[in-house]
Design a protein around this motif. Structure first.
Motif, PDB file in Angstrom:
ATOM      1  N   VAL A  75      70.573  85.950 -44.677  1.00 54.95           N
ATOM      2  CA  VAL A  75      69.970  84.713 -44.178  1.00 54.95           C
ATOM      3  C   VAL A  75      70.642  84.293 -42.871  1.00 54.95           C
ATOM      4  N   LYS A  76      71.975  84.508 -42.777  1.00 54.78           N
ATOM      5  CA  LYS A  76      72.691  84.198 -41.533  1.00 54.78           C
ATOM      6  C   LYS A  76      72.132  85.000 -40.361  1.00 54.78           C
ATOM      7  N   ALA A  77      71.835  86.261 -40.608  1.00 50.37           N
ATOM      8  CA  ALA A  77      71.261  87.114 -39.556  1.00 50.37           C
ATOM      9  C   ALA A  77      69.888  86.576 -39.128  1.00 50.37           C
ATOM     10  N   GLU A  78      69.141  86.122 -40.096  1.00 50.40           N
ATOM     11  CA  GLU A  78      67.824  85.538 -39.807  1.00 50.40           C
ATOM     12  C   GLU A  78      67.980  84.263 -38.971  1.00 50.40           C
ATOM     13  N   VAL A  79      68.987  83.456 -39.305  1.00 51.27           N
ATOM     14  CA  VAL A  79      69.269  82.233 -38.542  1.00 51.27           C
ATOM     15  C   VAL A  79      69.638  82.565 -37.106  1.00 51.27           C
ATOM     16  N   ALA A  80      70.487  83.584 -36.925  1.00 53.96           N
ATOM     17  CA  ALA A  80      70.911  83.984 -35.575  1.00 53.96           C
ATOM     18  C   ALA A  80      69.712  84.400 -34.734  1.00 53.96           C
ATOM     19  N   ALA A  81      68.788  85.156 -35.341  1.00 54.46           N
ATOM     20  CA  ALA A  81      67.590  85.599 -34.618  1.00 54.46           C
ATOM     21  C   ALA A  81      66.718  84.402 -34.234  1.00 54.46           C
ATOM     22  N   LEU A  82      66.616  83.454 -35.167  1.00 57.35           N
ATOM     23  CA  LEU A  82      65.832  82.243 -34.877  1.00 57.35           C
ATOM     24  C   LEU A  82      66.438  81.457 -33.720  1.00 57.35           C
ATOM     25  N   LYS A  83      67.773  81.316 -33.720  1.00 54.74           N
ATOM     26  CA  LYS A  83      68.433  80.559 -32.647  1.00 54.74           C
ATOM     27  C   LYS A  83      68.223  81.217 -31.294  1.00 54.74           C
ATOM     28  N   GLU A  84      68.249  82.542 -31.274  1.00 57.77           N
ATOM     29  CA  GLU A  84      68.012  83.257 -30.018  1.00 57.77           C
ATOM     30  C   GLU A  84      66.593  82.995 -29.510  1.00 57.77           C
ATOM     31  N   GLY A  85      65.653  83.018 -30.446  1.00 54.85           N
ATOM     32  CA  GLY A  85      64.267  82.720 -30.063  1.00 54.85           C
ATOM     33  C   GLY A  85      64.090  81.282 -29.618  1.00 54.85           C
ATOM     34  N   ASN A  86      64.827  80.376 -30.265  1.00 54.60           N
ATOM     35  CA  ASN A  86      64.757  78.960 -29.878  1.00 54.60           C
ATOM     36  C   ASN A  86      65.229  78.747 -28.447  1.00 54.60           C
ATOM     37  N   ALA A  87      66.285  79.449 -28.071  1.00 53.65           N
ATOM     38  CA  ALA A  87      66.811  79.330 -26.714  1.00 53.65           C
ATOM     39  C   ALA A  87      65.753  79.763 -25.693  1.00 53.65           C
ATOM     40  N   ALA A  88      65.019  80.814 -26.015  1.00 50.70           N
ATOM     41  CA  ALA A  88      63.961  81.284 -25.109  1.00 50.70           C
ATOM     42  C   ALA A  88      62.843  80.254 -25.004  1.00 50.70           C
ATOM     43  N   LEU A  89      62.513  79.624 -26.129  1.00 51.89           N
ATOM     44  CA  LEU A  89      61.473  78.596 -26.117  1.00 51.89           C
ATOM     45  C   LEU A  89      61.912  77.370 -25.300  1.00 51.89           C
ATOM     46  N   GLU A  90      63.182  76.976 -25.469  1.00 51.56           N
ATOM     47  CA  GLU A  90      63.705  75.840 -24.709  1.00 51.56           C
ATOM     48  C   GLU A  90      63.678  76.129 -23.213  1.00 51.56           C
ATOM     49  N   THR A  91      64.009  77.369 -22.841  1.00 54.72           N
ATOM     50  CA  THR A  91      63.954  77.768 -21.433  1.00 54.72           C
ATOM     51  C   THR A  91      62.521  77.719 -20.912  1.00 54.72           C
ATOM     52  N   ALA A  92      61.590  78.192 -21.721  1.00 52.19           N
ATOM     53  CA  ALA A  92      60.176  78.167 -21.320  1.00 52.19           C
ATOM     54  C   ALA A  92      59.694  76.740 -21.120  1.00 52.19           C
ATOM     55  N   MET A  93      60.111  75.832 -22.009  1.00 51.78           N
ATOM     56  CA  MET A  93      59.725  74.423 -21.882  1.00 51.78           C
ATOM     57  C   MET A  93      60.317  73.803 -20.623  1.00 51.78           C
ATOM     58  N   THR A  94      61.605  74.065 -20.394  1.00 47.57           N
ATOM     59  CA  THR A  94      62.276  73.514 -19.208  1.00 47.57           C
ATOM     60  C   THR A  94      61.626  74.025 -17.931  1.00 47.57           C
ATOM     61  N   ASP A  95      61.327  75.315 -17.895  1.00 45.07           N
ATOM     62  CA  ASP A  95      60.683  75.901 -16.715  1.00 45.07           C
ATOM     63  C   ASP A  95      59.306  75.291 -16.478  1.00 45.07           C
ATOM     64  N   ALA A  96      58.548  75.109 -17.555  1.00 45.54           N
ATOM     65  CA  ALA A  96      57.206  74.518 -17.420  1.00 45.54           C
ATOM     66  C   ALA A  96      57.291  73.082 -16.914  1.00 45.54           C
ATOM     67  N   GLU A  97      58.237  72.308 -17.461  1.00 48.50           N
ATOM     68  CA  GLU A  97      58.403  70.913 -17.021  1.00 48.50           C
ATOM     69  C   GLU A  97      58.789  70.842 -15.549  1.00 48.50           C
ATOM     70  N   LYS A  98      59.686  71.734 -15.115  1.00 45.64           N
ATOM     71  CA  LYS A  98      60.096  71.740 -13.699  1.00 45.64           C
ATOM     72  C   LYS A  98      58.931  72.111 -12.802  1.00 45.64           C
ATOM     73  N   GLN A  99      58.152  73.121 -13.206  1.00 46.26           N
ATOM     74  CA  GLN A  99      57.000  73.525 -12.397  1.00 46.26           C
ATOM     75  C   GLN A  99      55.965  72.395 -12.315  1.00 46.26           C
ATOM     76  N   ILE A 100      55.767  71.678 -13.405  1.00 45.41           N
ATOM     77  CA  ILE A 100      54.830  70.546 -13.401  1.00 45.41           C
ATOM     78  C   ILE A 100      55.291  69.492 -12.408  1.00 45.41           C
ATOM     79  N   THR A 101      56.585  69.134 -12.471  1.00 45.43           N
ATOM     80  CA  THR A 101      57.121  68.130 -11.548  1.00 45.43           C
ATOM     81  C   THR A 101      57.003  68.590 -10.102  1.00 45.43           C
ATOM     82  N   ASP A 102      57.338  69.853  -9.829  1.00 42.14           N
ATOM     83  CA  ASP A 102      57.256  70.387  -8.464  1.00 42.14           C
ATOM     84  C   ASP A 102      55.835  70.301  -7.921  1.00 42.14           C
ATOM     85  N   ILE A 103      54.853  70.587  -8.769  1.00 42.69           N
ATOM     86  CA  ILE A 103      53.454  70.519  -8.339  1.00 42.69           C
ATOM     87  C   ILE A 103      53.042  69.066  -8.114  1.00 42.69           C
ATOM     88  N   LEU A 104      53.413  68.186  -9.050  1.00 47.30           N
ATOM     89  CA  LEU A 104      53.029  66.775  -8.933  1.00 47.30           C
ATOM     90  C   LEU A 104      53.578  66.148  -7.667  1.00 47.30           C
TER      91      LEU A 104
END
Length: 423
Positions: A75-104
């Protein structure tokens, strides 16, 4: 800048209204909506994964207590994989928010429905006019010749010290400048504006807050080493007093006035229309600024227009008010009224003031908000007006009031100048 909520609510309406400014927003609005979809999908997936992560973390604790170490490690290994995926999602969200602001930041404010169609100054509508145009003799002098004749302004000395567009005011010319500044400030205070004295240089955040950056970066003088900008108008520092501020509704409207020197590169300006005081790189101006409740901002706009009218009337100048068409409006304005005075020796109208309502466009950049009785926080509306810019006022005063005996000073200014005639 435009709020994402307004764009999402009716993107077609946003595109239609921006077209009045001759700005094609279709592609940019589409990009913003796609990026927002990416951001929301990433957020939704992240929320689901965080919920799973919480459950798995609880499961690890239970398994360890039960002595099922091997299962807990899985289960710990599964948690580690989830956290890695979460970091990628957070990066995608941050990048999208920055691009939105830059365009606006590249999309101008929407003009309100009262703004007329049109591309250039020739399409502006004359709302109102007043004052008598003086009948000068054929040998009447333009202000730059009058300034030389009466030793009021030395344009050549300014070139020697700094460059073209930086005049030196002398004697009664300097006293006339000081008189006009005090006259405008006193009138503003009597009209309920609180006088402030702001800095003449601002940081980049202030330029972005009121919309000079990135739109007019090339028109502003920049101090590279300190990354500071000389102000093009007191609107910038005064409005930024309320950046990241939440006001109480009972405090509205906030009304400020300020005198400042103004600095504008005016790159590419040349020819007869920029002679003398017609266009300068440094000039004096008194500004009025309001932070107002959205429901009352257009009432305040009319009050500001009426107030500026009283100034040109007191100065006994022929004037007219123009409602600017979409193509002649500034990047940040929702609606603008320009004041012009007639220059009798040049036989042309000179712009001396702009009064604008920016609605929530600047406030969204500034995060200038207010809290009502319902405890909800909302964006305020910002307004500003020149009250007034001195150079072309001085040009018209000198030209329109020239007589064989000298240049007559309007009665309203005499208590400030201390003299009735320039001779």
């Amino acid at each position: 800048m435009l709020t994402l909520a307004v764009i999402k609510e009716n993107p077609e309406e946003v595109v239609r209204r921006l077209a009045k400014k001759h700005f094609d927003a279709q592609e940019l609005i589409t990009q913003v909506l796609e990026l927002d979809k990416t951001r929301r999908n990433s957020q939704s997936e992240l929320d689901a994964r965080l919920s799973t992560l919480k459950n798995l973390s609880a499961q690890i604790g239970r398994l360890m207590k039960e002595g099922q170490k091997e299962e807990a490690e899985k289960v710990k290994a599964e948690v580690a994989a989830l956290k890695e995926g979460n970091a990628a999602l957070e990066t995608a969200m941050t990048d999208a928010e920055k691009q939105i602001t830059d365009i606006l930041l590249t999309i101008p404010n929407m003009p309100c429905e009262a703004v007329p169609e049109g591309r250039t100054a020739e399409d502006n509508i004359v709302e109102k006019s007043g004052g008598a145009i003086p009948d000068l003799p054929e040998d009447a002098l333009p202000h730059w010749e009058l300034a030389r004749k009466y030793d009021l302004i030395d344009f050549e000395l300014g070139v020697k010290i700094t460059g073209a567009g930086f005049p030196v005011y002398k004697g009664k010319g300097a006293r006339l400048q000081r008189a006009l500044i005090n006259f405008f400030l006193d009138n503003a205070r009597e009209a309920g504006y609180l006088e402030v004295q702001p800095p003449y240089v601002v940081n980049a955040a202030s330029g972005y807050g009121t919309g000079q950056l990135p739109d007019k970066e090339g028109q502003m003088y920049h101090c590279n080493e300190d990354d500071l900008y000389l102000i093009p108008t007191a609107e910038v520092p005064v409005t930024n007093l309320y950046r990241d501020v939440i006001l109480n509704e009972s405090e509205l409207p906030v009304k400020n006035t300020a005198y400042s020197a103004c600095f504008r590169r005016e790159a590419g300006s040349y020819g007869k229309d920029v002679r003398g005081l017609n266009r300068l790189h440094q000039f004096d101006k008194v500004e009025i600024v309001q932070i107002q409740h959205p429901d009352r901002s257009y009432q305040s706009l009319q009050e500001m227009v009426d107030y500026v009218q009283t100034l040109v009337e007191k100065l006994e100048l022929p004037w007219r008010i123009l409602r600017l068409c979409g193509g002649d409006m500034s990047f940040t304005s929702a609606i603008t009224f320009d004041f012009e005075v007639f220059s009798a020796a040049q036989q042309r109208w000179l712009e001396v003031s702009s009064v604008s309502n920016f609605e929530s466009y600047q406030a969204n950049r500034l995060k200038c908000r207010f809290k009502g009785a319902d405890k909800k926080t909302r964006l305020a509306h910002t307004l500003n007006g020149s009250a007034m810019a001195l150079p072309r006022i001085v040009a018209a005063l000198l030209e329109n009031n020239q007589t064989p005996e000298g240049i007559r000073i309007p009665q309203a200014l005499v208590p400030y100048t201390g003299f009735e005639i320039i001779d």
